[in-house]
Scaffold this active site. Structure first.
Site, PDB file in Angstrom:
ATOM      1  N   HIS A   5      61.586  71.025  -5.662  1.00 17.93           N
ATOM      2  CA  HIS A   5      60.196  71.879  -6.904  1.00 17.93           C
ATOM      3  C   HIS A   5      61.418  72.652  -7.690  1.00 17.93           C
ATOM      4  O   HIS A   5      60.477  72.331  -9.099  1.00 17.93           O
ATOM      5  CB  HIS A   5      59.802  72.374  -5.684  1.00 17.93           C
ATOM      6  N   GLU A   6      61.879  73.402  -7.480  1.00 16.90           N
ATOM      7  CA  GLU A   6      62.312  74.292  -8.223  1.00 16.90           C
ATOM      8  C   GLU A   6      63.488  73.781  -9.185  1.00 16.90           C
ATOM      9  O   GLU A   6      63.884  73.844 -10.808  1.00 16.90           O
ATOM     10  CB  GLU A   6      63.360  75.533  -7.873  1.00 16.90           C
ATOM     11  N   HIS A  30      61.556  72.242 -12.369  1.00 16.39           N
ATOM     12  CA  HIS A  30      61.096  73.581 -13.258  1.00 16.39           C
ATOM     13  C   HIS A  30      62.638  73.150 -13.783  1.00 16.39           C
ATOM     14  O   HIS A  30      62.860  73.342 -16.017  1.00 16.39           O
ATOM     15  CB  HIS A  30      61.120  74.865 -12.978  1.00 16.39           C
ATOM     16  N   HIS A  43      63.081  70.886 -16.645  1.00 21.46           N
ATOM     17  CA  HIS A  43      61.768  71.078 -17.747  1.00 21.46           C
ATOM     18  C   HIS A  43      62.700  71.617 -18.409  1.00 21.46           C
ATOM     19  O   HIS A  43      62.755  71.935 -19.693  1.00 21.46           O
ATOM     20  CB  HIS A  43      60.669  71.978 -17.026  1.00 21.46           C
TER      21      HIS A  43
END
Length: 681
Positions: A470-471, A474, A477
Site C-alpha cells: 500500500h505505502e 503511494h 505515485h
C-alpha cells in the site's frame, strides 16, 4: 569568534550529495530555526515582488512566478517534517511547537494577500482567452480556488480571524500528535518468560528485541506499536494481560494531565466549525467535501451506509463463531474487545487449518520488498538498485536509486521499515523533494515509513505485507510523476483519489503468482506450499466483518464530528459513545481509531471529514483491479500503460476523467462488496 546562524549550516549551502539527497549526517536541530526564518522572509519577498510588478498579470509573471517561490523554505520544511515523523527528538519537538503557529501565519499571509489574489483573479476571469495548456488551466483554476477557500473574498476583520484560527489549529495539531507519541513511547508491558503462554516464536523474538532496545535484557516487552500489540492480542493466552495491553492501546491520548487530547479535540472541532461558517458553509464537512470527488456529505454517508449494515451482519455471524470457540475452551463470559483477535485466530485455524505462526515464516520482509519492486518493474518498467553509499537519517533506512527501462534516473526511494520510539505509529509515504520539469528536470526523493517489529529476520503478517505494498503504491505515485509544475506533482490530488494508486497496488501482493515466487520460508528458502497458499487465499475474507465495522465506524465518527454545529460544549467521550450507540456499534469491537489518538483527523486537517476516502478509493481499486482479472493477465501491457498514466498525471487532470480513461467507464461498487466478502461472489 562565534558562528553566525548561516555558518556551518547545511541549509545555506548547495548540497553536493549525490542526487541532492539531504546531508543527514550534518543536519542538527539548531540548524532549522535560522533556516526557517530565512526561508519565510525570502518567500514573502518573492511574493511581494510578484504583486509589485507593474506589468499586467500574466500566467508567467504570476502563476509561474508563484511556482518558483518558496523553494528554500520547502527544502528545509521537507527535511524537518520528515524527521519529526520518522526520527524525532525533544529538540525537534520543541521547534515544531514553536514554529507551528509561525508557519500557519506565514501561509495565511500569502493566502490572504489582496494584491496577489487580485492578480490571480484577473487571470482566472480571463482564463478562456489566455491560450493555456490543459495543465496550466487546471493549475490556475486550482490556485484561484485555493485562495477563495482560504478566505481571500472575506472582509478584513474576517481575514484576520481566519489567520488566527489557522495559527491556533497548527499549534493544536502539533500538540495532538506529540501527545499520542508521548503515550506510545511512555507505555510498555514488561513480561517474564512465564507470561508468554500462546506467543509463537516470531512474537517472542520481537518482544525480546523490543526489551533489548530498552535495556531490559532477558525480559520481553510489548509496546503500543500496532506491530507489537496486535500479535500479542492475537496469540497471548493470558486474558488478563490482553486486557491490560488492549486498554492501554485504545486509551492513547486519553489521560488526565498535560498529554490529554480531549480538550484539544474540543477546540479543534470548534475552530473548524467557525472556519466553515466564515466561508459560508453550514458545517466543516460541507466545506471539505465541496472540493472532493464525493462533493457532499450525502454521497459520503450513502457510501458508508452501503457497507455498514452488511458489515454488521457479517460481524454478528463472526461473533457467534468466536463465542462458540471460547465456550469450547471453557470461557463462558461474553467475548470482550481484547478477546476478539485471540478467538478469531483460533476460529481461523479451525476453519481453514491456518495458523498465523505457520504463515508468517514465509513472509520475510526483504522478500516482500523485492516483490513490490519487481511488480513495479513488470507493470511500469522501472528498476531499484540499493545505494548503501548514500547518507541516511537513521541506520534502519535503506536507499534505492530508481531507473527507467532505458537506464535513466527516475528518483530516489528511501525505505524506513521498523518501529522505534522516535517514530510516530502507522505507515505513510512522504517526500524530501517532488518531481517537476518546469525550469529544470527535478527528480523526486520519496520515503516510505512502516512500523514493523524488527527481527532476525523480520517476518511480516499477511496484513503487514499488504501495508508494505500500500505505502509503496503511494511511493510509486510520487516516483512516477511526470508533471511540469511542483504544485501538481505526485500525490497532490484530491484527498478521496490519493488512496487509489496505493490501494490498487495492494492487489498484486496477494496474487498467487506473486506469492509463489516471493513467499519463501526464512530458514529453508522453500516456496510457500500450494496447500498452504490455497488455505491462505481462501481465508482472505475471514474476519472482514470485524475489519469493515472498525473502519466504517471511524469514518462515520469523523463525519459526525464535522457535521456537528453545536461544538462549544463538546464532551468528546460522551459524543463518541452517543455516535457509536446511534449507529449500533457492536460492543465487542472498538472503533479503529478512537478520537484521542485519531491522528488522521486531529494531528492535521488532511483527512478531517475525509477518512471515508479509503473506502471511496476502494470502490475504485477493486473495480480497477477487476479490469486486469477480466483481461486474464495481471500485467496486461495496455492496462498497465493506462494505469501508469494515473500514477504520472498528478493533479493535471480531473481524477474521474483519469479513472474512466483507464477503465473505460465510471467505477461500480459491486467489486468492493465482493472483495470484502460482504456479498456472495
Amino acid at each position: 569568534m562565534t558562528d553566525t546562524p548561516t555558518q556551518q549550516n547545511p541549509f545555506f549551502e548547495t548540497w553536493t550529495t549525490p542526487f541532492g539527497l539531504p546531508p543527514f549526517d550534518r543536519i542538527r536541530p539548531e540548524h532549522f530555526p535560522p533556516a526557517f526564518d530565512h526561508g519565510m522572509a525570502e518567500n514573502i519577498a518573492e511574493m511581494e515582488a510578484i504583486t509589485a510588478n507593474a506589468e499586467p498579470a500574466t500566467f508567467a509573471n504570476t502563476i509561474e512566478a508563484m511556482e518558483r517561490s518558496g523553494r528554500f523554505l520547502d527544502r528545509v520544511a521537507n527535511v524537518f517534517f520528515n524527521l519529526t515523523s520518522s526520527n524525532t527528538s525533544d529538540a525537534l519537538e520543541a521547534i515544531a511547537r514553536d514554529y507551528a503557529p509561525k508557519f500557519a501565519q506565514h501561509s495565511m499571509r500569502i493566502a490572504l494577500d489582496p494584491g496577489l489574489f487580485a492578480r490571480v483573479k484577473d487571470l482566472y476571469d480571463r482564463r478562456d482567452t489566455l491560450g493555456l495548456a490543459p495543465d496550466q488551466l487546471r493549475l490556475l483554476e486550482r490556485r484561484h480556488l485555493g485562495f477563495v477557500r482560504s478566505g481571500a473574498l472575506l472582509p478584513p476583520e474576517q481575514k484576520a480571524r481566519m489567520t488566527a484560527i489557522s495559527e491556533r489549529q497548527a499549534t493544536l495539531h502539533t500538540l495532538f500528535g506529540q501527545n499520542v507519541l508521548h503515550d506510545e513511547k511512555d507505555w510498555q508491558l514488561v513480561l517474564e518468560e512465564s507470561d508468554l503462554a500462546g506467543l509463537p516464536e516470531f512474537a517472542r523474538n520481537a518482544a525480546a528485541q523490543a526489551a533489548a532496545e530498552r535495556g531490559l535484557e532477558g525480559k520481553y516487552v510489548i509496546t503500543l506499536a500496532r506491530s507489537s500489540v496486535e500479535p500479542f492480542l492475537t496469540f497471548s493466552a493470558r486474558r488478563d494481560l490482553r486486557q491490560v495491553a488492549y486498554e492501554a492501546w485504545i486509551r492513547r491520548g486519553e489521560h488526565e494531565g498535560p498529554h490529554d487530547n480531549r480538550p484539544l479535540i474540543r477546540e479543534i472541532v470548534a475552530l473548524r466549525a467557525e472556519q466553515a461558517k466564515l466561508l459560508g458553509y453550514a458545517t466543516y464537512a460541507d466545506y471539505k467535501l465541496d472540493d472532493s470527488m464525493a462533493k457532499d456529505t450525502t454521497a459520503v454517508e450513502r457510501l458508508l451506509l452501503q457497507v455498514w449494515e452488511p458489515a454488521k451482519r457479517k460481524a454478528a455471524a463472526e461473533r457467534a463463531e468466536l463465542q462458540e470457540s471460547a465456550r469450547a475452551e471453557g470461557m463462558n463470559e461474553p467475548i470482550a474487545p481484547w478477546d476478539w483477535r485471540y478467538y478469531a485466530e483460533k476460529v481461523r485455524q479451525a476453519k481453514y487449518d491456518l495458523d498465523e505462526a505457520e504463515v508468517k515464516p514465509y513472509f520475510v520482509l526483504d522478500n516482500m520488498v523485492r516483490a513490490a519492486f519487481d511488480t513495479a518493474g513488470r507493470l511500469f518498467g522501472i528498476t531499484f538498485k540499493e545505494r548503501p553509499d548514500l547518507p541516511v537519517y537513521h541506520p534502519d533506512v535503506r536507499v534505492y536509486e530508481v531507473s527507467d527501462a532505458d537506464g535513466r534516473h527516475v528518483g530516489l526511494f528511501l525505505h524506513d521499515n521498523f518501529a522505534r520510539a522516535s517514530k510516530r505509529s502507522g505507515a505513510w509515504m512522504s517526500s524530501y523533494r517532488v518531481q517537476e520539469s518546469f525550469d529544470d528536470e527535478i527528480a523526486p526523493i520519496i520515503v516510505n515509513n512502516n512500523n514493523f517489529a524488527k527481527g532476525e529476520p523480520t517476518l511480516l503478517s499477511f496484513d503487514d505485507a499488504e501495508t508494505l505494498f500500500h505505502e509503496f503504491g503511494h511511493g510509486l505515485h510520487g516516483l512516477l510523476s511526470r508533471v511540469r509544475y511542483p504544485s501538481q506533482s505526485g500525490t497532490a490530488v484530491r484527498r478521496d483519489f490519493v488512496e487509489f494508486p496505493s490501494q490498487v497496488y495492494e492487489h498484486w501482493m496477494s496474487a498467487p503468482e506473486t506469492l509463489r515466487t516471493y513467499a519463501r520460508h526464512f530458514r529453508t528458502g522453500e516456496p510457500i506450499p500450494e496447500d498452504l497458499l490455497r488455505r491462505l487465499l481462501a481465508a482472505r475474507n475471514f474476519n472482514q466483518g470485524f475489519g469493515t465495522v472498525e473502519y466504517t465506524a471511524a469514518a462515520l465518527l469523523d463525519l459526525e464530528f464535522h457535521t456537528r454545529t453545536a461544538v462549544d460544549d463538546l464532551d468528546v467521550a460522551a459524543f463518541e459513545r452517543a455516535v457509536l450507540e446511534k449507529i449500533g456499534m457492536p460492543a465487542e469491537i472498538a472503533v479503529r481509531h478512537r478520537p484521542t489518538h485519531f491522528q488522521h483527523l486531529f494531528a492535521g486537517s488532511g483527512y478531517a471529514a475525509g477518512y471515508y476516502a479509503y473506502l471511496w478509493a476502494e470502490v475504485l481499486d477493486a473495480d480497477g483491479y477487476e479490469a486486469f482479472a477480466e483481461a486474464g493477465d495481471l500485467f496486461d501491457p495496455g492496462l498497465a500503460a493506462r494505469l501508469k498514466t494515473i500514477y504520472s498525471a498528478g493533479d493535471t487532470r480531473d481524477p474521474m476523467e483519469l479513472y474512466t480513461a483507464f477503465r473505460g467507464r465510471e467505477p461500480q461498487i459491486e467489486a468492493l462488496l465482493k472483495h470484502r466478502g460482504l456479498v456472495e461472489a
